[in-house]
Write an enzyme that holds these catalytic residues in place. Structure first.
Site, PDB file in Angstrom:
ATOM      1  N   HIS A 314      10.697  14.745 -21.556  1.00  0.00           N
ATOM      2  CA  HIS A 314      10.469  16.169 -21.791  1.00  0.00           C
ATOM      3  C   HIS A 314      11.807  16.910 -21.871  1.00  0.00           C
ATOM      4  O   HIS A 314      11.998  17.745 -22.750  1.00  0.00           O
ATOM      5  CB  HIS A 314       9.595  16.752 -20.689  1.00  0.00           C
ATOM      6  CG  HIS A 314       9.248  18.194 -20.896  1.00  0.00           C
ATOM      7  ND1 HIS A 314       8.503  18.618 -21.969  1.00  0.00           N
ATOM      8  CD2 HIS A 314       9.570  19.309 -20.189  1.00  0.00           C
ATOM      9  CE1 HIS A 314       8.360  19.939 -21.912  1.00  0.00           C
ATOM     10  NE2 HIS A 314       9.001  20.375 -20.842  1.00  0.00           N
ATOM     11  N   HIS A 351      13.491  23.314 -28.353  1.00  0.00           N
ATOM     12  CA  HIS A 351      12.197  23.210 -27.663  1.00  0.00           C
ATOM     13  C   HIS A 351      11.121  23.895 -28.503  1.00  0.00           C
ATOM     14  O   HIS A 351      11.079  25.119 -28.608  1.00  0.00           O
ATOM     15  CB  HIS A 351      12.297  23.848 -26.281  1.00  0.00           C
ATOM     16  CG  HIS A 351      11.134  23.537 -25.390  1.00  0.00           C
ATOM     17  ND1 HIS A 351       9.988  22.908 -25.826  1.00  0.00           N
ATOM     18  CD2 HIS A 351      10.933  23.782 -24.056  1.00  0.00           C
ATOM     19  CE1 HIS A 351       9.151  22.772 -24.825  1.00  0.00           C
ATOM     20  NE2 HIS A 351       9.692  23.286 -23.735  1.00  0.00           N
ATOM     21  N   PHE A 410       4.701  25.103 -18.548  1.00  0.00           N
ATOM     22  CA  PHE A 410       4.477  26.205 -17.621  1.00  0.00           C
ATOM     23  C   PHE A 410       3.021  26.168 -17.163  1.00  0.00           C
ATOM     24  O   PHE A 410       2.109  25.876 -17.934  1.00  0.00           O
ATOM     25  CB  PHE A 410       4.745  27.546 -18.303  1.00  0.00           C
ATOM     26  CG  PHE A 410       6.207  27.901 -18.445  1.00  0.00           C
ATOM     27  CD1 PHE A 410       7.199  27.052 -18.033  1.00  0.00           C
ATOM     28  CD2 PHE A 410       6.572  29.116 -19.002  1.00  0.00           C
ATOM     29  CE1 PHE A 410       8.542  27.378 -18.154  1.00  0.00           C
ATOM     30  CE2 PHE A 410       7.911  29.469 -19.134  1.00  0.00           C
ATOM     31  CZ  PHE A 410       8.898  28.601 -18.716  1.00  0.00           C
TER      32      PHE A 410
END
Length: 424
Positions: A314, A351, A410
């Site tokens: 990630h 990202h 998130f």
């Protein structure tokens, strides 16, 4: 009252088509070539005036033209996130040799689409708020709601290609792309569909989203050197570089793929999901959620950690996240963690938020196909605790029989996919 028990034979699921619209390439081939050559997609933001912004850099899509993929009138009635999704989808179907215009009616009932986004139609939202402030509610566009809502991407894919199978949107922040793939995997395994178009899309390079992430201190402010701003595992990393684009994959049951002679890139061997249950934005300091997701994916694949050759991490280039994920790798893989060839492809693409998982899944699949592990660029001085093989600087040729793709978002969402080399 009598009850019946349905016996389910779990079907194998394979990847047969890929489509990518990214800051380092507007096709899958260009994207892959950009990855293995270590190309950075970052630069100064051109989509809005950044004078008052702390972070002034992003990985924008360059020279994207929707017209090869959709009618110009249709494009004007879509937010960019939907345009990107349709473009990647068209590429993926073409790559899979699946001409949806020639499908029989019964086939359309058995093919679906699951596509996600982290933010959705934020560009349109900003535009319509300005219209409301300046002209009042009567001037709000009648297309505002259907253009903005996140489920419109898979809805438009179904309309464009006449697909009546399972269809929904996924929203789980940066885990969205992986979750779209995993949802489809479960449906295909249990026989609810024969093929699924899956992926993630994002178009959030605007003053509101960039300003919001910057206020959280999540973004890099290396404004004078944007190409090297995304630097995972480096001791001087200071945040992620936002990006836009889309990734799409065609998934099919193995039986369906073989029946029609489809090209097979790889098999989806397993999926693992978890939640940190810790904080709305920060990862669990112990990496417990990441560990759970990776272990669950390996368990679902029925394999041992030593069978994995490569992980697309990630790794967003944030001070906390990169170290925590590296430590989680050591917990899951033990000594074998040092034998893995790891990649942080966000060092090149930035990202992509809701599209990140899908785009990075494509990278993992192509690593298996080509036997090449993409590099991690910009990392000059490894941070303390980041001591694994991150494939720094240059791509590496090596057999990749199994690859994991991590996506953490998130809200504490964690999803890991396990892809394996396809064998009869």
């Amino acid at each position: 009252m009598t009850t019946t028990t349905r016996s389910i034979t779990m079907q194998r699921v394979v990847v047969t088509g890929l489509g990518a619209v990214t800051p380092i390439g507007l096709t899958t081939d260009d994207f892959w070539n950009g990855l293995i050559s270590g190309t950075s997609g970052a630069g100064p933001i051109t989509k809005f005036d950044t004078e008052e912004h702390k972070s002034k850099i992003a990985c924008e899509l360059k020279d994207f033209d929707p017209e090869p993929y959709m009618d110009p009138k249709q494009a004007r009635r879509q937010d960019l996130f939907s345009q990107y999704a349709l473009a990647a989808t068209a590429q993926a179907f073409d790559d899979a040799k699946l001409d949806t215009s020639e499908l029989e009616e019964s086939q359309r009932d058995r093919i679906g689409a699951i596509f996600g986004t982290g933010v959705g139609g934020s560009n349109l939202f900003i535009d319509q708020v300005r219209t409301l402030d300046e002209y009042g509610p009567r001037r709000i566009s009648p297309f505002f709601v259907p253009m903005m809502i996140t489920n419109m991407a898979p809805g438009l894919i179904a309309m464009e290609h006449g697909l009546r199978g399972p269809n929904h949107a996924v929203v789980s922040a940066c885990a969205t792309g992986n979750d779209a793939i995993s949802d489809a995997l479960l449906l295909l395994r249990q026989g609810h569909a024969d093929a699924m178009l899956v992926g993630g899309t994002e178009a959030s390079i605007n003053e509101l989203c960039v300003g919001g992430f910057a206020s959280m201190r999540a973004l890099s402010t290396r404004n004078d050197d944007p190409e090297s701003a995304s630097r995972p595992f480096d001791e001087d990393r200071d945040g992620f570089v936002p990006a836009e684009g889309a990734g799409a994959l065609v998934l099919e049951t193995l039986e369906h793929a073989l029946e029609r002679g489809a090209p097979i890139y790889a098999e989806i061997a397993g999926v693992g999901k978890s939640n940190d249950a810790y904080h709305y934005a920060a990862p669990d300091p112990e990496g417990r959620g990441a560990v759970l997701a990776m272990r669950a994916a390996l368990n679902d694949a029925g394999t041992e950690p030593e069978a994995v050759d490569h992980v697309n991490m990630h790794a967003t280039s944030t001070p906390m996240g990169d170290t925590i994920e590296s430590n989680a790798m050591k917990t899951v893989f033990g000594d074998h963690a040092y034998n893995l060839s790891l990649s942080a492809t966000k060092s090149m693409t930035g990202h992509l938020l809701g599209a990140a998982g899908a785009v990075e899944a494509i990278a993992a699949v192509l690593a298996i196909k080509h036997g090449i592990v993409p590099p991690t660029i910009n990392t000059e001085n490894l941070d303390e605790g980041c001591d694994l093989d991150y494939t720094l600087g240059e791509a590496k040729e090596r057999p990749v029989r199994m690859a994991l793709n991590n996506a953490f978002g998130f809200g504490g969402h964690n999803t890991t996919l396990a892809f394996s080399e396809y064998t009869d």
